[in-house]
Motif scaffolding. Sequence first.
Motif, PDB file in Angstrom:
ATOM      1  N   ALA A 262       0.817  -1.212   0.000  1.00 49.29           N
ATOM      2  CA  ALA A 262       0.000   0.000   0.000  1.00 49.29           C
ATOM      3  C   ALA A 262       0.848   1.258   0.000  1.00 49.29           C
ATOM      4  N   ALA A 263       0.299   2.302  -0.600  1.00 51.78           N
ATOM      5  CA  ALA A 263       0.987   3.590  -0.649  1.00 51.78           C
ATOM      6  C   ALA A 263      -0.010   4.729  -0.628  1.00 51.78           C
ATOM      7  N   LEU A 264       0.437   5.876  -0.093  1.00 57.71           N
ATOM      8  CA  LEU A 264      -0.390   7.084  -0.080  1.00 57.71           C
ATOM      9  C   LEU A 264      -0.174   7.934  -1.328  1.00 57.71           C
ATOM     10  N   GLY A 265       0.967   7.753  -1.986  1.00 49.44           N
ATOM     11  CA  GLY A 265       1.272   8.601  -3.126  1.00 49.44           C
ATOM     12  C   GLY A 265       1.802   9.951  -2.705  1.00 49.44           C
ATOM     13  N   VAL A 266       2.703   9.942  -1.704  1.00 48.67           N
ATOM     14  CA  VAL A 266       3.297  11.194  -1.233  1.00 48.67           C
ATOM     15  C   VAL A 266       4.794  11.000  -1.002  1.00 48.67           C
ATOM     16  N   VAL A 286       2.967  15.576  -3.641  1.00 51.01           N
ATOM     17  CA  VAL A 286       1.847  14.656  -3.768  1.00 51.01           C
ATOM     18  C   VAL A 286       1.762  14.201  -5.219  1.00 51.01           C
ATOM     19  N   VAL A 287       1.615  12.895  -5.427  1.00 50.55           N
ATOM     20  CA  VAL A 287       1.488  12.354  -6.776  1.00 50.55           C
ATOM     21  C   VAL A 287       0.151  12.795  -7.364  1.00 50.55           C
ATOM     22  N   SER A 288       0.207  13.422  -8.512  1.00 53.53           N
ATOM     23  CA  SER A 288      -1.016  13.896  -9.149  1.00 53.53           C
ATOM     24  C   SER A 288      -1.956  12.729  -9.447  1.00 53.53           C
ATOM     25  N   GLY A 289      -3.185  12.841  -8.986  1.00 55.04           N
ATOM     26  CA  GLY A 289      -4.168  11.791  -9.202  1.00 55.04           C
ATOM     27  C   GLY A 289      -4.005  10.590  -8.296  1.00 55.04           C
ATOM     28  N   GLY A 290      -3.041  10.644  -7.388  1.00 52.58           N
ATOM     29  CA  GLY A 290      -2.795   9.543  -6.469  1.00 52.58           C
ATOM     30  C   GLY A 290      -3.768   9.538  -5.309  1.00 52.58           C
ATOM     31  N   ALA A 295      -7.797  12.547  -2.053  1.00 52.60           N
ATOM     32  CA  ALA A 295      -8.462  12.788  -0.774  1.00 52.60           C
ATOM     33  C   ALA A 295      -8.289  14.219  -0.290  1.00 52.60           C
ATOM     34  N   GLY A 296      -7.582  15.041  -1.067  1.00 53.50           N
ATOM     35  CA  GLY A 296      -7.445  16.448  -0.716  1.00 53.50           C
ATOM     36  C   GLY A 296      -6.188  16.807   0.033  1.00 53.50           C
ATOM     37  N   LEU A 297      -5.305  15.845   0.288  1.00 54.39           N
ATOM     38  CA  LEU A 297      -4.042  16.158   0.958  1.00 54.39           C
ATOM     39  C   LEU A 297      -3.133  16.911  -0.006  1.00 54.39           C
ATOM     40  N   THR A 346      -8.288   6.043   0.049  1.00 55.78           N
ATOM     41  CA  THR A 346      -8.207   4.681  -0.490  1.00 55.78           C
ATOM     42  C   THR A 346      -6.784   4.472  -0.982  1.00 55.78           C
ATOM     43  N   LEU A 347      -6.064   3.548  -0.342  1.00 52.52           N
ATOM     44  CA  LEU A 347      -4.639   3.392  -0.587  1.00 52.52           C
ATOM     45  C   LEU A 347      -4.370   2.839  -1.991  1.00 52.52           C
ATOM     46  N   GLY A 348      -3.275   3.294  -2.576  1.00 58.38           N
ATOM     47  CA  GLY A 348      -2.839   2.804  -3.867  1.00 58.38           C
ATOM     48  C   GLY A 348      -1.718   1.799  -3.714  1.00 58.38           C
TER      49      GLY A 348
END
Length: 350
Positions: A262-266, A286-290, A295-297, A346-348
Amino acid sequence: MWLGPAAVLAAAALLVTGCSSSDKGSGSSTAVGAATTAPAPSTNDQLEQNYQQVISQVLPSVVQITAGDSLGSGIVYDDKGDIVTNAHVVGSAQNFTVTLANSTKPLDATLVGSYPQSDLAVIRLSSPPGGLKPATFADSSKVAVGQITLAMGSPLGLSSSVTEGIVSAVGRTVSEPASSGSGGATIGNMVQTSAAINPGNSGGALVNLSSQVIGINTLTAVDPELGNSAAPGIGFAIPAVTVTGIADQLISSGKVTNSGRAALGVTVRPFFSTNFQPAGAAIVSVVSGGPAASAGLQAGDVITGINGTAITSPAVLTTALAAFSPGDKVTVAYQRDGQNQNADVTLGTL
């Protein structure tokens, strides 16, 4: 304790079994010429036979790997000469020598791919001999506490060594110590075994009594009260499902595109409170579209918790995420401009 490429590790353990006493006569005599019946095999005899059968079936699949000055173990993955091992066994090397269990002649091998994030790598024999015996990997979901395990590898250079233990726990999340200036891997869902870890066993096989590999022996716990020396009876192996998932990708493309983690994309950095105490993981990008972006982070937010677990540093964040799978929904606590907020994410995939 993960001892790094120069002193690689694997799992091995000692199982103490009770001795059964033999039946003795009550003192009555036996008639001369009376037929005698051989005693039925004891439980210990049967267990010994099971061990020997497993060893004869699996040990030919376990090899010794030399990478420069480092020594480790590996497992024959297929009949094409692919061998799976720990990433910390191969280190930064590209070329290796491999010694099969049934031979003393070193064979040349080259790196197929390495994935340090899960401490796994694949190397390939340059000229695979005939008769290679690939190991059979178990269904990790069926590994249960109390199962007997055999650990196979080359502890301290003693090739084709076998020891025994049990599964002590499953689903452990373990962080390896940093090595060579880089952070150690954080690995989830590991198998804990009552294992005495010795240098040279890393990359070897942790096997069940069905002659299936349930994991790759990787590291041992350390006891800070004993100067960070190995803690007896606490070793860890990467589960078979992770091993096969990563190995298949490395073999097919030389890289990992779906780690199953799992990853947050950050991208984050340490964050400290006004009294200079670790207080979170500050988002740098922050990864675009991640997952986090959706989620707005945003950059500048400070992650302070995930599902109620306090996050005080990037390392703690990595450990927390290792306990989840891609697609899991978590609540991320964060601070923005000094205000505490929450976001459902929702984790990527890492």
